[in-house]
Structure formats: structure tokens, C-alpha cells
Write an enzyme that holds these catalytic residues in place. Structure first.
Site, PDB file in Angstrom:
ATOM      1  N   ASP A 101     -34.925  12.411  -1.576  1.00  0.00           N
ATOM      2  CA  ASP A 101     -34.618  13.236  -0.577  1.00  0.00           C
ATOM      3  C   ASP A 101     -33.445  14.187  -1.099  1.00  0.00           C
ATOM      4  OD1 ASP A 101     -32.664  12.801   1.897  1.00  0.00           O
ATOM      5  OD2 ASP A 101     -31.389  11.259   1.359  1.00  0.00           O
ATOM      6  N   ASP A 129     -28.414   9.345   7.894  1.00  0.00           N
ATOM      7  CA  ASP A 129     -27.363   9.866   7.389  1.00  0.00           C
ATOM      8  C   ASP A 129     -26.343   8.983   7.151  1.00  0.00           C
ATOM      9  OD1 ASP A 129     -28.787  11.019   5.343  1.00  0.00           O
ATOM     10  OD2 ASP A 129     -29.447  12.783   6.050  1.00  0.00           O
TER      11      ASP A 129
HETATM   12  C1  DX5 Z   1     -27.608  14.723   1.722  1.00  0.00           C
HETATM   13  C2  DX5 Z   1     -28.969  13.818   2.550  1.00  0.00           C
HETATM   14  C3  DX5 Z   1     -30.029  14.452   3.067  1.00  0.00           C
HETATM   15  C4  DX5 Z   1     -29.714  15.228   3.408  1.00  0.00           C
HETATM   16  C5  DX5 Z   1     -31.442  16.217   3.811  1.00  0.00           C
HETATM   17  O1  DX5 Z   1     -26.819  14.541   1.893  1.00  0.00           O
HETATM   18  O2  DX5 Z   1     -28.638  12.558   1.857  1.00  0.00           O
HETATM   19  O3  DX5 Z   1     -30.578  13.426   3.762  1.00  0.00           O
HETATM   20  O4  DX5 Z   1     -30.201  15.065   5.362  1.00  0.00           O
HETATM   21  O5  DX5 Z   1     -31.356  17.619   3.667  1.00  0.00           O
HETATM   22  P1  DX5 Z   1     -32.554  18.635   3.441  1.00  0.00           P
HETATM   23  O6  DX5 Z   1     -33.893  18.122   3.756  1.00  0.00           O
HETATM   24  O7  DX5 Z   1     -31.594  19.464   4.336  1.00  0.00           O
HETATM   25  O8  DX5 Z   1     -32.269  18.556   2.315  1.00  0.00           O
HETATM   26 ZN    ZN Z   2     -30.170  11.053   3.303  1.00  0.00          ZN
END
Ligand code: DX5
Ligand code: ZN
Length: 217
Positions: free
Chosen positions: A168, A33
Site C-alpha cells: 500500500d 483508509d
Molecule cells: C497511505 C494510505 C494509502 C494511500 C494510497 O497513508 O494508507 O492507502 O491512500 O494512496 P496512493 O496510492 O496515492 O499512495
Molecule cells: Zn491504506
């Protein structure tokens, strides 16, 4: 078979490496990310040239939650990202991204936020074969999944059955089967893996939920 990728959202190198060490043995491509504090309010630690060294031998993709991703996308590809995902809300130069990265266009995916309708990207589906449907408004890990994503996945699949759909945000063992049934090909899981006491057990549960068989790690 539906793939599960661990997401790494970190604020400094120590946190980044701690999360990577928790999931690197799972044998999955890592989803990194990348946040600039402008497109989203949060920022992350993810310098592409440093990651290239730290992640040597580990396949990774970059989720660019940054404004004007046409600048960053070619850099990430040059630094070894197997796939670069950019937000349609962050640019008006989608075709430039494709041209700028030339033959690697196959390695680009368009991400769309929960509030962005499928109609915003239909004209791009001839160029981009991969779409990432956000289950949360990007910025933070650990937010609840928004069911609007399920409708969008189904809509995209009926428009283009060959499209590859990634999802995601908010992916958990409890909702993974529903997301896969809607048509997702790849699920990205952050907190469900990196915050789990046993990430290996967690990925087996997720793989079992989406593929119905007890896959090992
Ligand atoms: C959200 C990110 C995701 C996040 C996923 O802004 O792009 O990739 O890290 O984390 P979880 O699975 O905890 O929602
Ligand atoms: Zn992400």
C-alpha cells in the site's frame, strides 16, 4: 493472479462517496483508509456504522492507521469489513487483537511502515497469514514509493512462502510490475485510480502490468 484494490482516503462523507462512485464499478474490494490524527497526523472520515450502510453490497477492508487498534478492529469486523489491517507500530497487543476477534483472525493483516524491519514481525507470522508492507509512511495519498518495501516483500516471502503480501502506498502503473515481481499478492492503489481521468482504464493498465494479460474490468 495479483489483485488490485482501490484505496479511499476521504475527509468527509461527500469526498468519500465521490471517490467510491469513481471506482465502485471496477468490481474490486475497496480499501478504506482510517486515520485518527494520533498514530498519523492526518485524519479521515470513516465511521464504520455509516460505511456499513453506504457500502452495502460492496466488499471492503479497513486499513486502521490508529493507535491501539485492538479497540477498533472488532468493531470494523462487526460492521462488515472483509479484512482489517492494523499497524504493528500502533499496539503492543497483537495477540489480543487475534483473541478479541476470535475466529475472524484469518481476516486480520499486520501492516508495517517503511522504517519497521521485518524482524519486528517474524514472531507473529504463525498467527497472522497476511502482511501489508507500506510503500510510503502512512498519512497521505500521492507520495512516492520507497524501494525498501521491495526488499521486505522478498524477505517475507523467503521466510514464509505461503504468506499473503499486500502493498500500500505509491503504487503506479510504472512500478506495479516490480512490486509484483518481488512477491506481492495484492496491490492497493489510491491516487493512481481515484485521481485518474478514467479509473477503468487505469485499473486495466495496472492489472496488465502485474499479470501480463489485458484483463477487462
Ligand atoms: C497511505 C494510505 C494509502 C494511500 C494510497 O497513508 O494508507 O492507502 O491512500 O494512496 P496512493 O496510492 O496515492 O499512495
Ligand atoms: Zn491504506
Amino acid at each position: 493472479m495479483v489483485e488490485i484494490l482501490p484505496a479511499i482516503l476521504a475527509h468527509d462523507e461527500a469526498e468519500f462517496m465521490k471517490k467510491v462512485e469513481r471506482v465502485r464499478a471496477l468490481g474490486a474490494m475497496l480499501h478504506i483508509d482510517v486515520m485518527d490524527g494520533i498514530f498519523v497526523k492526518n485524519t479521515t472520515w470513516a465511521p464504520p456504522d455509516r460505511l456499513r450502510l453506504l457500502l452495502e453490497g460492496v466488499p471492503f477492508e479497513a486499513h486502521l492507521m490508529v493507535s491501539n487498534p485492538e479497540h477498533a478492529a472488532p468493531i470494523w469486523l462487526a460492521c462488515g469489513a472483509a479484512r482489517v489491517i492494523f499497524h504493528v507500530e500502533a499496539t503492543t497487543k497483537e495477540s489480543l487483537i487475534c483473541r478479541a476477534t476470535a475466529e475472524e483472525c484469518e481476516n486480520l493483516a499486520i501492516a508495517m511502515n517503511p522504517d519497521t524491519p521485518v524482524s519486528r514481525i517474524t514472531h507473529l507470522l504463525d498467527s497472522f497469514k497476511q502482511v501489508m508492507v507500506m510503500g510510503v509512511t502512512p498519512g497521505w495519498s500521492g507520495q512516492p514509493f520507497q524501494d525498501i518495501a521491495l526488499e521486505k516483500i522478498a524477505m517475507l516471502k523467503s521466510l514464509r512462502p505461503s504468506i499473503r503480501i499486500m502493498v500500500d502506498g505509491g503504487v503506479k502503473t510504472e512500478n506495479a510490475a516490480r512490486i509484483a515481481a518481488a512477491g506481492a499478492d495484492v496491490l492497493i492503489a489510491g491516487s493512481a485510480l481515484t485521481e485518474h481521468p478514467d479509473p477503468a482504464e487505469a485499473i486495466v493498465s495496472l492489472r496488465h502490468a502485474v499479470n501480463g494479460t489485458n484483463f477487462g474490468v
